[in-house]
Design a protein around this motif. Structure first.
Motif, PDB file in Angstrom:
ATOM      1  N   ALA A  18       0.820  -1.219   0.000  1.00 46.23           N
ATOM      2  CA  ALA A  18       0.000   0.000   0.000  1.00 46.23           C
ATOM      3  C   ALA A  18       0.849   1.263   0.000  1.00 46.23           C
ATOM      4  O   ALA A  18       0.408   2.311  -0.459  1.00 46.23           O
ATOM      5  CB  ALA A  18      -0.921   0.000   1.222  1.00 46.23           C
ATOM      6  N   GLY A  19       2.067   1.194   0.543  1.00 49.22           N
ATOM      7  CA  GLY A  19       2.904   2.378   0.650  1.00 49.22           C
ATOM      8  C   GLY A  19       3.686   2.640  -0.628  1.00 49.22           C
ATOM      9  O   GLY A  19       3.576   1.912  -1.615  1.00 49.22           O
ATOM     10  N   PRO A  20       4.492   3.692  -0.621  1.00 45.15           N
ATOM     11  CA  PRO A  20       5.317   3.989  -1.793  1.00 45.15           C
ATOM     12  C   PRO A  20       6.366   2.912  -2.014  1.00 45.15           C
ATOM     13  O   PRO A  20       6.714   2.165  -1.102  1.00 45.15           O
ATOM     14  CB  PRO A  20       5.964   5.337  -1.417  1.00 45.15           C
ATOM     15  N   ARG A  21       6.880   2.855  -3.232  1.00 53.73           N
ATOM     16  CA  ARG A  21       7.885   1.855  -3.555  1.00 53.73           C
ATOM     17  C   ARG A  21       9.105   2.025  -2.659  1.00 53.73           C
ATOM     18  O   ARG A  21       9.585   3.124  -2.432  1.00 53.73           O
ATOM     19  CB  ARG A  21       8.307   2.011  -5.023  1.00 53.73           C
ATOM     20  N   GLY A  22       9.581   0.892  -2.133  1.00 55.93           N
ATOM     21  CA  GLY A  22      10.739   0.937  -1.252  1.00 55.93           C
ATOM     22  C   GLY A  22      10.415   1.296   0.187  1.00 55.93           C
ATOM     23  O   GLY A  22      11.321   1.464   1.004  1.00 55.93           O
ATOM     24  N   ALA A  23       9.119   1.417   0.518  1.00 53.18           N
ATOM     25  CA  ALA A  23       8.741   1.768   1.891  1.00 53.18           C
ATOM     26  C   ALA A  23       9.112   0.639   2.843  1.00 53.18           C
ATOM     27  O   ALA A  23       9.099  -0.536   2.479  1.00 53.18           O
ATOM     28  CB  ALA A  23       7.248   2.048   1.968  1.00 53.18           C
ATOM     29  N   THR A  24       9.465   1.003   4.044  1.00 54.75           N
ATOM     30  CA  THR A  24       9.811   0.031   5.077  1.00 54.75           C
ATOM     31  C   THR A  24       9.026   0.346   6.349  1.00 54.75           C
ATOM     32  O   THR A  24       8.547   1.471   6.547  1.00 54.75           O
ATOM     33  CB  THR A  24      11.311   0.069   5.403  1.00 54.75           C
ATOM     34  N   LEU A  25       8.916  -0.646   7.214  1.00 55.64           N
ATOM     35  CA  LEU A  25       8.236  -0.432   8.489  1.00 55.64           C
ATOM     36  C   LEU A  25       8.986   0.595   9.337  1.00 55.64           C
ATOM     37  O   LEU A  25       8.363   1.454   9.976  1.00 55.64           O
ATOM     38  CB  LEU A  25       8.148  -1.760   9.247  1.00 55.64           C
ATOM     39  N   THR A  26      10.307   0.537   9.343  1.00 58.43           N
ATOM     40  CA  THR A  26      11.069   1.511  10.133  1.00 58.43           C
ATOM     41  C   THR A  26      10.900   2.915   9.574  1.00 58.43           C
ATOM     42  O   THR A  26      10.809   3.889  10.331  1.00 58.43           O
ATOM     43  CB  THR A  26      12.560   1.134  10.172  1.00 58.43           C
ATOM     44  N   GLY A  27      10.817   3.054   8.247  1.00 51.28           N
ATOM     45  CA  GLY A  27      10.590   4.365   7.655  1.00 51.28           C
ATOM     46  C   GLY A  27       9.223   4.911   8.025  1.00 51.28           C
ATOM     47  O   GLY A  27       9.079   6.094   8.366  1.00 51.28           O
ATOM     48  N   MET A  28       8.187   4.050   7.959  1.00 48.09           N
ATOM     49  CA  MET A  28       6.845   4.477   8.338  1.00 48.09           C
ATOM     50  C   MET A  28       6.809   4.881   9.814  1.00 48.09           C
ATOM     51  O   MET A  28       6.188   5.885  10.193  1.00 48.09           O
ATOM     52  CB  MET A  28       5.850   3.346   8.102  1.00 48.09           C
ATOM     53  N   THR A  29       7.484   4.091  10.669  1.00 46.73           N
ATOM     54  CA  THR A  29       7.483   4.389  12.100  1.00 46.73           C
ATOM     55  C   THR A  29       8.199   5.699  12.386  1.00 46.73           C
ATOM     56  O   THR A  29       7.762   6.489  13.239  1.00 46.73           O
ATOM     57  CB  THR A  29       8.135   3.238  12.882  1.00 46.73           C
ATOM     58  N   ALA A  30       9.296   5.968  11.672  1.00 48.08           N
ATOM     59  CA  ALA A  30      10.005   7.239  11.861  1.00 48.08           C
ATOM     60  C   ALA A  30       9.113   8.416  11.490  1.00 48.08           C
ATOM     61  O   ALA A  30       9.072   9.437  12.200  1.00 48.08           O
ATOM     62  CB  ALA A  30      11.296   7.249  11.039  1.00 48.08           C
ATOM     63  N   ARG A  31       8.367   8.302  10.379  1.00 48.36           N
ATOM     64  CA  ARG A  31       7.446   9.374   9.997  1.00 48.36           C
ATOM     65  C   ARG A  31       6.362   9.565  11.051  1.00 48.36           C
ATOM     66  O   ARG A  31       5.989  10.701  11.388  1.00 48.36           O
ATOM     67  CB  ARG A  31       6.809   9.071   8.633  1.00 48.36           C
TER      68      ARG A  31
END
Length: 328
Positions: free
Chosen positions: A296-309
């Motif tokens: 569902a997220g942008p290409r290359g998205a990660t759980l750690t990236g989402m959590t940081a945001r």
């Protein structure tokens, strides 16, 4: 002429032996003729004493797996050992923090996490065996403190660096698991639990519970309670129904399975932002549902990236992150 016998010589050794014998005799008379102890027996006793002391060396402190960099956070179940970890693994969640000074930079944050306020002295206990009042359904914690709570459902097993993030930031999180992601092949959750994460129940198979009869709902909830108890050593106190859907049968089944509270949410991640059940901002005590899907997220998205945001948004609104299990 009869030969004269030469007088016997009394050498120093014989004089010493005679004196020792006289001393032993006097000692025996004074102590009631106590039995003598053979020298070999004395030696064996000393040897036994040495062996006995060597079997029980003085205890030494054992550092917890993955724990380092300053003091550990002492809020979760102190003394609970992680599966496969040392017997005294210390959880990392603490209202005072304790992360490495620059850890936040590694994860793309502009400032360290604010320390969470001190949690209440205690939370409501269960009703005990033989009594099954329906558990409360909560989407927030009643508090005036500027604190919110991070909970994770799907996708926590898809990023091997998430445990590193939790450790580095001393990030309080609760994860709600189905059996598919909590099986023996997913040691990731054992690591998270060793770091202090709350491990809670989200049924065996992630079915919509209102579509099932009571017996099947009971099997879904209690079955996962038993699996998580077997896997991690403790039965979860909190339960989240899949999709946030429940009915009265769900609450009845949860009560008989030992659930203290049914946990929903008042804010949740959507794409790269947050959606709110009411209003357009976080409020004190909000439970936030963080759901990651790499589709569902942008290409290359990660759980750690989402959590940081997500953390940056929480910081921008002036909130700290607390540990849900300390409040419920």
């Amino acid at each position: 002429m009869r030969a004269r016998r030469a007088p016997a010589r009394t050498g120093p050794r014989r004089l010493l032996a005679a004196a020792l014998a006289a001393g032993v005799l006097a000692s025996a008379l004074l102590t009631g003729c106590a039995p003598s102890v053979d020298p070999i027996e004395r030696l064996s006793r000393k040897a036994a004493e040495k062996v006995r002391h060597s079997r029980h060396p003085a205890p030494t402190a054992t550092p917890a797996a993955g724990v380092g960099r300053g003091s550990s956070w002492g809020a979760l179940g102190a003394g609970e050992a992680a599966v496969g970890g040392p017997a005294h693994a210390a959880p990392l969640h603490s209202p005072q923090g304790g992360a490495a000074p620059d850890a936040y930079r590694r994860w793309g944050l502009s400032a360290p996490l604010a320390p969470a306020p001190r949690p209440p002295a205690g939370h409501a206990a269960g009703a005990g065996p033989g009594s099954y009042p329906l558990p409360p359904v909560v989407d927030h914690v009643r508090t005036k403190d500027r604190v919110v709570f991070l909970t994770f459902d799907d996708g926590v097993d898809r990023d091997p660096h998430f445990a590193d993030m939790v450790r580095d930031l001393r990030l309080p999180v609760s994860v709600f698991l189905t059996d598919g992601v909590a099986g023996p092949g997913h040691d990731h959750f054992g690591m998270l639990r060793a770091l202090g994460a709350g491990v809670q129940n989200q049924t065996l198979n992630h079915h919509s519970l209102p579509s099932l009869p009571y017996a099947e709902q009971h099997a879904e909830i209690c079955g996962q309670q038993d699996r998580l108890k077997s896997r991690f050593g403790t039965r979860p106190r909190l339960f989240r129904p899949p999709f946030g859907e429940y009915d009265q049968d769900t609450l009845r089944a949860a009560a008989t399975c030992g659930v203290d509270a049914v946990v929903l949410w008042r804010a949740s991640t959507r794409g790269e932002g947050l959606s709110y059940a009411d209003g357009d901002r976080l409020r004190p005590g909000d439970i936030v549902r963080a759901r990651f899907s790499d589709r569902a997220g942008p290409r290359g998205a990660t759980l750690t990236g989402m959590t940081a945001r997500l953390i940056r948004r929480i910081q921008a609104q002036g909130f700290a992150v607390g540990r849900l299990e300390n409040y419920l």
